[in-house]
Design an enzyme around this catalytic site. Structure first.
Site, PDB file in Angstrom:
ATOM      1  N   CYS A  42      -1.624   2.478  -1.194  1.00 24.73           N
ATOM      2  CA  CYS A  42      -1.484   1.215  -1.940  1.00 24.73           C
ATOM      3  C   CYS A  42      -0.625   1.450  -3.172  1.00 24.73           C
ATOM      4  O   CYS A  42       0.030   0.533  -3.657  1.00 24.73           O
ATOM      5  CB  CYS A  42      -2.852   0.664  -2.308  1.00 24.73           C
ATOM      6  SG  CYS A  42      -3.901   1.884  -3.091  1.00 24.73           S
TER       7      CYS A  42
ATOM      8  N   SER B   1      -5.297  -5.516   2.670  1.00 21.83           N
ATOM      9  CA  SER B   1      -4.081  -6.287   2.414  1.00 21.83           C
ATOM     10  C   SER B   1      -4.377  -7.547   1.583  1.00 21.83           C
ATOM     11  O   SER B   1      -5.523  -8.019   1.520  1.00 21.83           O
ATOM     12  CB  SER B   1      -3.474  -6.706   3.755  1.00 21.83           C
ATOM     13  OG  SER B   1      -4.435  -7.445   4.484  1.00 21.83           O
TER      14      SER B   1
ATOM     15  N   GLU C 128      -9.486  -5.011  -4.005  1.00 21.89           N
ATOM     16  CA  GLU C 128      -8.482  -3.947  -4.213  1.00 21.89           C
ATOM     17  C   GLU C 128      -7.430  -4.150  -3.123  1.00 21.89           C
ATOM     18  O   GLU C 128      -7.582  -3.665  -2.004  1.00 21.89           O
ATOM     19  CB  GLU C 128      -9.133  -2.569  -4.060  1.00 21.89           C
ATOM     20  CG  GLU C 128     -10.173  -2.251  -5.111  1.00 21.89           C
ATOM     21  CD  GLU C 128      -9.580  -1.784  -6.437  1.00 21.89           C
ATOM     22  OE1 GLU C 128      -8.346  -1.591  -6.519  1.00 21.89           O
ATOM     23  OE2 GLU C 128     -10.360  -1.606  -7.385  1.00 21.89           O
TER      24      GLU C 128
ATOM     25  N   GLY D  89      -7.615 -10.244   1.401  1.00 21.24           N
ATOM     26  CA  GLY D  89      -8.224 -10.672   0.143  1.00 21.24           C
ATOM     27  C   GLY D  89      -8.207 -12.187  -0.023  1.00 21.24           C
ATOM     28  O   GLY D  89      -9.146 -12.782  -0.551  1.00 21.24           O
TER      29      GLY D  89
END
Ligand code: NAD
Length: 510
Positions: A298, A243, A264, A247
């Site tokens: 995602c 999520s 990512e 990050g």
């Protein structure tokens, strides 16, 4: 349509059979303090012990020591390890897919597809092991050669999300290994069994290929274990998938110690459907991207930006397709929508639907819950389509569940502005038969995402391209193309083979 569910006992048996065939041992016992769980029934499968603080230290230390010899193993020799891993993945494709379905709830075909992705990236990495090219540049000085060489980087810490429990690991690991790095993996706490199976297969591949056993180490646990890994200065690159919240924590921590990170993170992907679009194709692309994987990719399509002239017709077709989606047991070959991962995901979906309604949205399809009586702790959500009057705050957020918001546009400029008008920048697509519109979407002033497609949906990327996105998605690129460069360090070399010592830029000295 709803299919019946298997029992937790049956799923446990199936998981144990797969683990045994993959050669995985369970790190459980009296001190077991974590458990593997299945979203299919929402119940616990097996007790497991999570890694302690000392385990993180030991794993990174062992991987660092293994790196000392691995980095000087010729790259094609490193490729031999990945080739063997690919063979074992092929052999155990069904076992791994079973574990993916049991732990992540993916339908059979998507779970098999995820393992196929692992096999594909191994093939890619084996080829890459003979193509880690550096450039030779013309030197401005006579009798000089200017070139770059790419060297292994060190220990790569891989932190991965629940929704691609094996593919993300393989994108990172197959590439890192041929690049001469060693890997310490902290998978999602929601998918420890698939991780144990992968680790066992790689250990077998290492033994068969004569590679050091510590080229790969596995750590089980949640955020605290991830934090220790991220903070370890011996970890040269942290590749973290999850999520935006994660990050935001990981990026600055790694930067504070001047480590490298490859992030990512979440997406909030849109498809623009123009008046010239093939609506049959668009409907299929939209439904797979939005409802597939129960909205837990995602790259899941979350925003449909449709021209007002075709909005009613397209939405009618999408709503029609949603009404026929079989929801239920992901092992049943006819099911297309499996369970959500947790109660939290279901709460997030309910909350998003309430906020959308408060913003003036109309639910056109779905939003209900199935199989509540058969499995009170499992969450089978009906994928929802919500027509919104505008791209309000809730639409600009990623809710990791199958909610598709539809907004309309008049001018193509407006459509592109809506596509780009969110904090995330992962995937995007346009459905059109107008070449100008297609090219504009891909141009510098078109989609601002890392992935921009024409006449296909936002999800289902191939491994050959570089995967990742911009803005809050984190900027990282993994998998194909030249993403391997993130896993190596570049040295620039100038070699003088003359008897003079000319200085660059014509500087005179001595
Ligand atoms: P998550 O952020 O909850 O967890 C991801 C991983 O990070 C887990 O292993 C977790 O234990 C670990 N973690 C969490 N906080 C941490 C911290 N402070 N330090 C170190 N490790 C930490 O994500 P999730 O719910 O497992 O996955 C869903 C999310 O992942 C979605 O937002 C989805 O879009 C995103 N995702 C992105 C990609 C991509 O390639 N861009 C791929 C898959 C999933």
């Amino acid at each position: 349509m709803t299919s019946a569910l298997p029992t937790t006992d049956r799923l446990r048996e199936r998981a144990l059979e797969s683990l045994r065939r993959c050669g995985a041992a369970l790190p459980g016992g009296a001190d077991a303090d974590a458990a593997a769980r299945t979203p299919i029934t929402g119940e616990s499968l097996l007790p497991l012990a999570r890694s302690a603080a000392g385990d993180v230290d030991a794993a990174v230390g062992a991987a660092r020591r293994a790196f000392e010899s691995w980095r000087t193993t010729p790259a094609p020799g490193r490729g031999a390890l990945v080739r063997r891993l690919g063979d074992l993945l092929r052999e155990h494709k069904a076992d791994l897919a079973d574990l993916v379905t049991i732990e992540a709830g993916k339908i059979r075909s998507e779970a098999l597809g995820e393992v196929q992705e692992m096999i594909d990236v191994c093939e890619f990495a084996v080829g890459l092991s003979r193509q880690l090219y550096g450039r030779t540049m013309p030197s401005e000085r006579p009798g000089h050669r200017l070139m770059e060489t790419w060297h292994p980087l060190g220990v790569v810490g891989v932190v991965s999300a629940f929704n691609f429990p094996v593919a993300v690991w393989s994108w990172n690991t197959a590439i890192a290994l041929v690049c001469g790095d060693t890997v310490v993996w902290k998978p999602s706490e929601l998918t420890p069994l698939t991780a144990l199976a992968c680790d066992a297969l790689l250990a077998r591949a290492a033994a068969d290929a004569g590679a050091p056993p510590d080229v790969h180490r596995l750590l089980l646990g949640a955020r605290d274990v991830g934090e220790r890994l991220v903070d370890d200065p011996r970890v040269a690159l942290v590749s973290a998938t999850g999520s935006v919240r994660m990050g935001r924590e990981v990026g600055p921590r790694v930067a504070a110690r001047f480590g490298r990170s490859l992030l990512e993170l979440g997406g909030n992907n849109a498809a623009v459907v123009t008046p010239s679009a093939d609506l049959d194709l668009a409907t299929r692309g939209v439904v797979f991207s939005a409802a597939g994987t129960a909205g837990q990719r995602c790259t899941t399509l979350r925003r449909l930006i449709v021209h007002e002239d075709v909005a009613d017709e397209l939405l009618e077709r999408v709503v029609d397709a949603y009404a026929k989606l079989p929801i239920g047991d992901p092992f049943d070959g006819t099911t297309l929508v499996g369970p959500l991962i947790s109660a939290r995901a279901h709460d997030a979906m309910r909350g998003a639907l309430e906020r959308a309604a408060a913003d003036g949205g109309t639910v056109l399809a779905g939003g209900g819950r199935r199989l509540r009586e058969a499995a009170p702790d499992a969450y089978y959500a009906e994928p929802a389509v919500v027509r919104m009057p505008a791209q309000t705050e809730v639409v600009r957020e990623e809710t990791f569940a199958p909610v598709l918001y539809a907004v309309t546009y008049r001018t193509y400029e407006e459509a592109i502005a809506l596509n780009n008008g969110v904090p995330q920048g992962l995937s995007s697509s346009v459905f059109t038969r107008d070449q100008r519109e297609a090219e504009r979407f891909l141009a510098a002033d078109g989609s601002d995402c890392g992935i921009a497609n024409v006449n296909i949906g936002t999800s289902g990327a191939e491994i050959g391209g570089a995967f990742g996105g911009e803005k809050e998605t984190g900027g990282g690129r993994e998998s194909g193309s030249d993403a391997w460069r993130a896993y190596m360090r570049r040295a620039t070399n100038t070699v003088n083979h003359s008897e003079e010592l000319p200085l660059a830029q014509g500087v005179s000295f001595l």
